[in-house]
Design an enzyme around this catalytic site. Structure first.
Site, PDB file in Angstrom:
ATOM      1  N   ARG A  69       0.837  -1.193   0.000  1.00  0.00           N
ATOM      2  CA  ARG A  69       0.000   0.000   0.000  1.00  0.00           C
ATOM      3  C   ARG A  69       0.873   1.244   0.000  1.00  0.00           C
ATOM      4  O   ARG A  69       1.766   1.384   0.830  1.00  0.00           O
ATOM      5  CB  ARG A  69      -0.936   0.022   1.218  1.00  0.00           C
ATOM      6  CG  ARG A  69      -1.971  -1.084   1.177  1.00  0.00           C
ATOM      7  CD  ARG A  69      -2.923  -0.991   2.334  1.00  0.00           C
ATOM      8  NE  ARG A  69      -3.827  -2.140   2.345  1.00  0.00           N
ATOM      9  CZ  ARG A  69      -4.673  -2.417   3.329  1.00  0.00           C
ATOM     10  NH1 ARG A  69      -4.723  -1.635   4.399  1.00  0.00           N
ATOM     11  NH2 ARG A  69      -5.451  -3.479   3.269  1.00  0.00           N
ATOM     12  N   SER A 107      -8.062  -1.068   1.022  1.00  0.00           N
ATOM     13  CA  SER A 107      -9.035  -1.366   2.071  1.00  0.00           C
ATOM     14  C   SER A 107      -9.743  -0.115   2.575  1.00  0.00           C
ATOM     15  O   SER A 107     -10.448   0.550   1.838  1.00  0.00           O
ATOM     16  CB  SER A 107      -8.351  -2.125   3.212  1.00  0.00           C
ATOM     17  OG  SER A 107      -9.296  -2.569   4.152  1.00  0.00           O
ATOM     18  N   HIS A 108      -9.534   0.223   3.835  1.00  0.00           N
ATOM     19  CA  HIS A 108     -10.247   1.312   4.498  1.00  0.00           C
ATOM     20  C   HIS A 108      -9.526   2.649   4.346  1.00  0.00           C
ATOM     21  O   HIS A 108      -9.986   3.660   4.870  1.00  0.00           O
ATOM     22  CB  HIS A 108     -10.392   0.992   5.985  1.00  0.00           C
ATOM     23  CG  HIS A 108      -9.080   0.719   6.659  1.00  0.00           C
ATOM     24  ND1 HIS A 108      -8.336  -0.399   6.363  1.00  0.00           N
ATOM     25  CD2 HIS A 108      -8.373   1.418   7.577  1.00  0.00           C
ATOM     26  CE1 HIS A 108      -7.222  -0.381   7.084  1.00  0.00           C
ATOM     27  NE2 HIS A 108      -7.222   0.705   7.827  1.00  0.00           N
ATOM     28  N   ASP A 122     -16.381  -1.303   4.450  1.00  0.00           N
ATOM     29  CA  ASP A 122     -15.273  -0.423   4.095  1.00  0.00           C
ATOM     30  C   ASP A 122     -15.005  -0.420   2.597  1.00  0.00           C
ATOM     31  O   ASP A 122     -15.808  -0.916   1.801  1.00  0.00           O
ATOM     32  CB  ASP A 122     -14.023  -0.820   4.871  1.00  0.00           C
ATOM     33  CG  ASP A 122     -13.475  -2.177   4.443  1.00  0.00           C
ATOM     34  OD1 ASP A 122     -14.287  -3.037   4.044  1.00  0.00           O
ATOM     35  OD2 ASP A 122     -12.252  -2.391   4.505  1.00  0.00           O
ATOM     36  N   ASP A 139     -13.059  -2.056   0.476  1.00  0.00           N
ATOM     37  CA  ASP A 139     -13.049  -3.284  -0.324  1.00  0.00           C
ATOM     38  C   ASP A 139     -14.015  -4.345   0.180  1.00  0.00           C
ATOM     39  O   ASP A 139     -14.013  -5.469  -0.310  1.00  0.00           O
ATOM     40  CB  ASP A 139     -11.638  -3.861  -0.414  1.00  0.00           C
ATOM     41  CG  ASP A 139     -11.107  -4.358   0.920  1.00  0.00           C
ATOM     42  OD1 ASP A 139     -11.522  -3.831   1.966  1.00  0.00           O
ATOM     43  OD2 ASP A 139     -10.263  -5.271   0.927  1.00  0.00           O
ATOM     44  N   ASP A 197     -14.387  -5.885   3.210  1.00  0.00           N
ATOM     45  CA  ASP A 197     -14.033  -6.965   4.131  1.00  0.00           C
ATOM     46  C   ASP A 197     -14.226  -6.613   5.604  1.00  0.00           C
ATOM     47  O   ASP A 197     -14.057  -7.475   6.467  1.00  0.00           O
ATOM     48  CB  ASP A 197     -12.605  -7.466   3.874  1.00  0.00           C
ATOM     49  CG  ASP A 197     -11.528  -6.420   4.122  1.00  0.00           C
ATOM     50  OD1 ASP A 197     -11.864  -5.273   4.458  1.00  0.00           O
ATOM     51  OD2 ASP A 197     -10.336  -6.762   3.967  1.00  0.00           O
ATOM     52  N   ARG A 198     -14.583  -5.382   5.907  1.00  0.00           N
ATOM     53  CA  ARG A 198     -14.801  -4.990   7.299  1.00  0.00           C
ATOM     54  C   ARG A 198     -16.268  -4.661   7.533  1.00  0.00           C
ATOM     55  O   ARG A 198     -17.035  -4.466   6.595  1.00  0.00           O
ATOM     56  CB  ARG A 198     -13.935  -3.784   7.669  1.00  0.00           C
ATOM     57  CG  ARG A 198     -12.447  -4.053   7.542  1.00  0.00           C
ATOM     58  CD  ARG A 198     -11.619  -2.883   8.035  1.00  0.00           C
ATOM     59  NE  ARG A 198     -10.200  -3.179   7.898  1.00  0.00           N
ATOM     60  CZ  ARG A 198      -9.256  -2.690   8.687  1.00  0.00           C
ATOM     61  NH1 ARG A 198      -9.575  -1.883   9.678  1.00  0.00           N
ATOM     62  NH2 ARG A 198      -7.991  -3.005   8.497  1.00  0.00           N
ATOM     63  N   THR A 223      -1.853 -10.391  13.947  1.00  0.00           N
ATOM     64  CA  THR A 223      -2.768  -9.633  13.108  1.00  0.00           C
ATOM     65  C   THR A 223      -2.479  -9.927  11.639  1.00  0.00           C
ATOM     66  O   THR A 223      -1.336  -9.989  11.213  1.00  0.00           O
ATOM     67  CB  THR A 223      -2.615  -8.131  13.396  1.00  0.00           C
ATOM     68  OG1 THR A 223      -2.994  -7.882  14.754  1.00  0.00           O
ATOM     69  CG2 THR A 223      -3.477  -7.308  12.463  1.00  0.00           C
ATOM     70  N   GLU A 232     -10.969 -10.167  13.864  1.00  0.00           N
ATOM     71  CA  GLU A 232      -9.989  -9.209  14.337  1.00  0.00           C
ATOM     72  C   GLU A 232     -10.713  -7.994  14.899  1.00  0.00           C
ATOM     73  O   GLU A 232     -11.801  -7.638  14.430  1.00  0.00           O
ATOM     74  CB  GLU A 232      -9.067  -8.775  13.197  1.00  0.00           C
ATOM     75  CG  GLU A 232      -8.265  -9.916  12.605  1.00  0.00           C
ATOM     76  CD  GLU A 232      -7.292  -9.452  11.531  1.00  0.00           C
ATOM     77  OE1 GLU A 232      -6.238 -10.090  11.389  1.00  0.00           O
ATOM     78  OE2 GLU A 232      -7.594  -8.462  10.839  1.00  0.00           O
ATOM     79  N   GLU A 233     -10.061  -7.345  15.858  1.00  0.00           N
ATOM     80  CA  GLU A 233     -10.693  -6.199  16.496  1.00  0.00           C
ATOM     81  C   GLU A 233     -10.871  -5.032  15.526  1.00  0.00           C
ATOM     82  O   GLU A 233     -11.648  -4.120  15.802  1.00  0.00           O
ATOM     83  CB  GLU A 233      -9.864  -5.751  17.702  1.00  0.00           C
ATOM     84  CG  GLU A 233      -8.391  -5.540  17.447  1.00  0.00           C
ATOM     85  CD  GLU A 233      -8.076  -4.343  16.586  1.00  0.00           C
ATOM     86  OE1 GLU A 233      -8.763  -3.311  16.734  1.00  0.00           O
ATOM     87  OE2 GLU A 233      -7.160  -4.430  15.758  1.00  0.00           O
ATOM     88  N   LYS A 250     -11.683 -11.871   5.490  1.00  0.00           N
ATOM     89  CA  LYS A 250     -12.774 -11.346   6.299  1.00  0.00           C
ATOM     90  C   LYS A 250     -13.855 -10.827   5.364  1.00  0.00           C
ATOM     91  O   LYS A 250     -13.583 -10.524   4.207  1.00  0.00           O
ATOM     92  CB  LYS A 250     -12.293 -10.270   7.260  1.00  0.00           C
ATOM     93  CG  LYS A 250     -11.402  -9.188   6.699  1.00  0.00           C
ATOM     94  CD  LYS A 250     -10.889  -8.302   7.822  1.00  0.00           C
ATOM     95  CE  LYS A 250      -9.903  -7.240   7.315  1.00  0.00           C
ATOM     96  NZ  LYS A 250      -8.564  -7.792   7.119  1.00  0.00           N
TER      97      LYS A 250
END
Length: 543
Positions: free
Chosen positions: A22, A113-114, A277, A279, A281-282, A344, A363-364, A376
């Protein structure tokens, strides 16, 4: 169409982090930057000649440009076929599903991602292996080593493809099939969950809002929630993917979804709120009057998974990342199933899932998923919550409070210090490591330390190891402080501080979280001096 060999020079900064490489978009726009990285991936793989590669991304700025490059490089390197999402779109869990369903050799997921998008935002490339999960460290380490010595890449010189047209095209001798990005994923969700029960829930007057944050899950949520499950039109908001995410931040937390949170806290607010998010996955889960922390959500989903058809026979086990609260551990202990604590990064769950040792992982950082894919999955979590609410016929608040009454509550929070100077962040972590041996048995702000370490992990399936995965300080009362550097940022370093304490089933479960963890917050600062050494007066984000 001509195959060409292009001379190039290495870039020193192409080391992938927790979820691929990234960087800022402007970094990726440097000459041959994308080409170098993708060619280095292919150079580290064997046996893909004539095989299928899946390619897709979250629609952020530079997505289609990078995909066109990736397709031409794949063709020049001997792949037989590429499956690519229409308009270059594929959510990360959808890409994992397609790799698995069509037995592809692997896939390239183009996402940060996010992280923010747009010309001034971030971009990322991640390689997923044949099980649909992120490449393990033995591959990502080899890729980085290759990027440091690469001298040339292979590419087909050809016009760009029409990624908007579903159907088959060709590049050189390789076929490229543009597919509906939603269809296979929607079919999988229908196999996992009781869609009839969820339809009945919506027809009974149940109200919901889903914020897609102008990101990739918009089309998936429109199709599944509104078209298939009968949620009213307008349930999905911000549902059209945008290259800059509507000039917003596609991170489903209480900072960037504050308007939704405020609406859910009203007596006349919706029954249920959720978000995903960049992509897909969250996830963020909020019931009327009740925010569900990601750690609690993992525990609650594991405890109630049997209410959904796919998990009706029970689950084999649970895995969580080390910084995630121990709420899920209490479910595993009570159910007599396996419990695993990993570093993680979703890649660490892959072997456990493949071996049938666990069924649900989390995951948190707002990520939960199961053995249906190897990533995820934000919408999966939302649909499992809806399935549970439909079967139990209770509100989210009632489900959460009953869970705490049975298992106790793990008060938990995460404090992020973003874009810290890398030298400062590394010095803080090194100084903490130097203190670890002398901490057990000492008192810090009135709490006695029982153990302190830098978390290491040995995979129980293949024996691989990972070291320096986060500093843990555990206290005699069971509370703990965890401090680690995140691998998902693109500028400077992000220091994350995780704080946790347990309240038993008969204890007090209605304290405000930051108040409940006031002692742990002070202990963390006393140990690390993050605020003093960074000049920050408070964390960048509290979740």
């Amino acid at each position: 169409m001509t195959k060409k060999t292009i001379e190039t020079k290495p870039y020193p900064d192409q080391k992938p982090g927790t979820s691929g490489l990234r960087k800022r978009v402007k970094v990726y726009q440097q000459p041959n930057y994308v080409e170098n990285y993708i060619q280095s991936i292919f150079d580290c793989l064997e046996g893909f000649e004539g095989k299928t590669l899946v390619i897709g991304g979250d629609g952020r700025f530079y997505n289609e440009t990078a995909i066109q490059k990736a397709i031409k490089i794949a063709a020049a390197n001997g792949f037989g076929k590429v499956l690519v999402g229409q308009n270059g779109l594929l959510s990360t869990p959808a890409a994992s599903n397609i790799i698995r369903r069509y037995e592809a050799f692997g896939g390239l997921v183009l996402s940060a991602s996010h992280n923010p998008g747009g010309p001034e935002g971030d971009f990322g490339i991640k390689y997923n292996v044949a099980n649909g999960g992120p490449a393990p460290e033995r591959i990502t380490d080899a890729v980085f080593q290759r990027t440091q010595v690469i001298e040339q890449y292979q590419i087909i010189e050809a016009p760009d493809l029409d990624l908007g047209a579903i159907g088959t095209q060709t590049v050189g001798e390789m076929s490229v099939e543009v597919i509906d990005p939603v269809a296979d994923y929607a079919e999988l969700m229908a196999e996992l969950f009781d869609f009839d029960a969820i339809c009945d829930l919506f027809s009974s007057g149940f109200t919901m809002t889903f914020d897609a944050l102008h990101a990739v899950t918009g089309p998936y949520a429109h199709e599944i929630l509104e078209n298939r499950l009968g949620a009213p039109a307008g349930t999905v908001v911000n549902g059209t993917p945008s290259p800059d995410f509507g000039n917003g931040h596609p991170d489903p937390n209480l900072v960037y979804c504050k308007d939704m949170y405020d609406a859910l806290m009203q007596p006349d607010g919706p029954d249920f709120g959720a978000a995903s998010d960049g992509d897909g996955d969250r996830n963020l889960i909020i019931g009327r009057g009740r925010f569900v922390t990601p750690s609690d959500s993992l525990a609650l989903l594991a405890a109630n998974a049997h209410l959904a058809p796919a998990y009706s026979k029970g689950i084999a086990g649970i895995a969580r990342s080390m910084p995630t609260s121990a709420a899920a551990d209490r479910v595993a202990e009570k159910r007599g199933i396996e419990m695993h604590e990993t570093p993680t990064g979703w890649k660490f769950f892959g072997n456990l899932l493949d071996a049938g040792r666990v069924t649900i992982c989390g995951e948190e950082s707002a990520g939960t998923g199961s053995d249906h894919v190897r990533e995820k999955d934000g919408l999966w979590a939302v649909l499992l919550w809806l399935n549970i609410v439909a079967v139990r016929k209770q509100s989210v608040d009632e489900i959460v409070t009953e869970h705490w009454a049975a298992y106790g509550r793990n008060y938990y929070t995460r404090h992020d210090y973003e874009e810290v100077e890398s030298d400062v962040a590394n010095a803080i972590m090194d100084d903490l490591r130097g203190k670890l041996d002398g901490l057990p048995g000492t008192q810090i702000n009135g709490a006695e330390v029982s153990s302190a370490d830098d978390f290491s992990y040995t995979d129980p399936v293949d024996g691989s190891t990972a070291h320096k995965q986060g500093i843990r300080i555990v206290f005699k009362d069971g509370s703990r402080v965890v401090i680690r550097m995140s691998g998902t940022g693109t500028v400077g370093a992000t220091l994350r501080v995780y704080l946790e304490r347990y309240e038993p089933p008969a204890g007090q479960h209605d304290l405000e979280t930051q108040t409940a963890l006031a002692q742990q917050i002070e202990i963390a600062e006393s140990l690390s001096q993050i605020r003093a050494r960074t000049g920050r007066t408070s964390p960048s984000v509290i979740t």
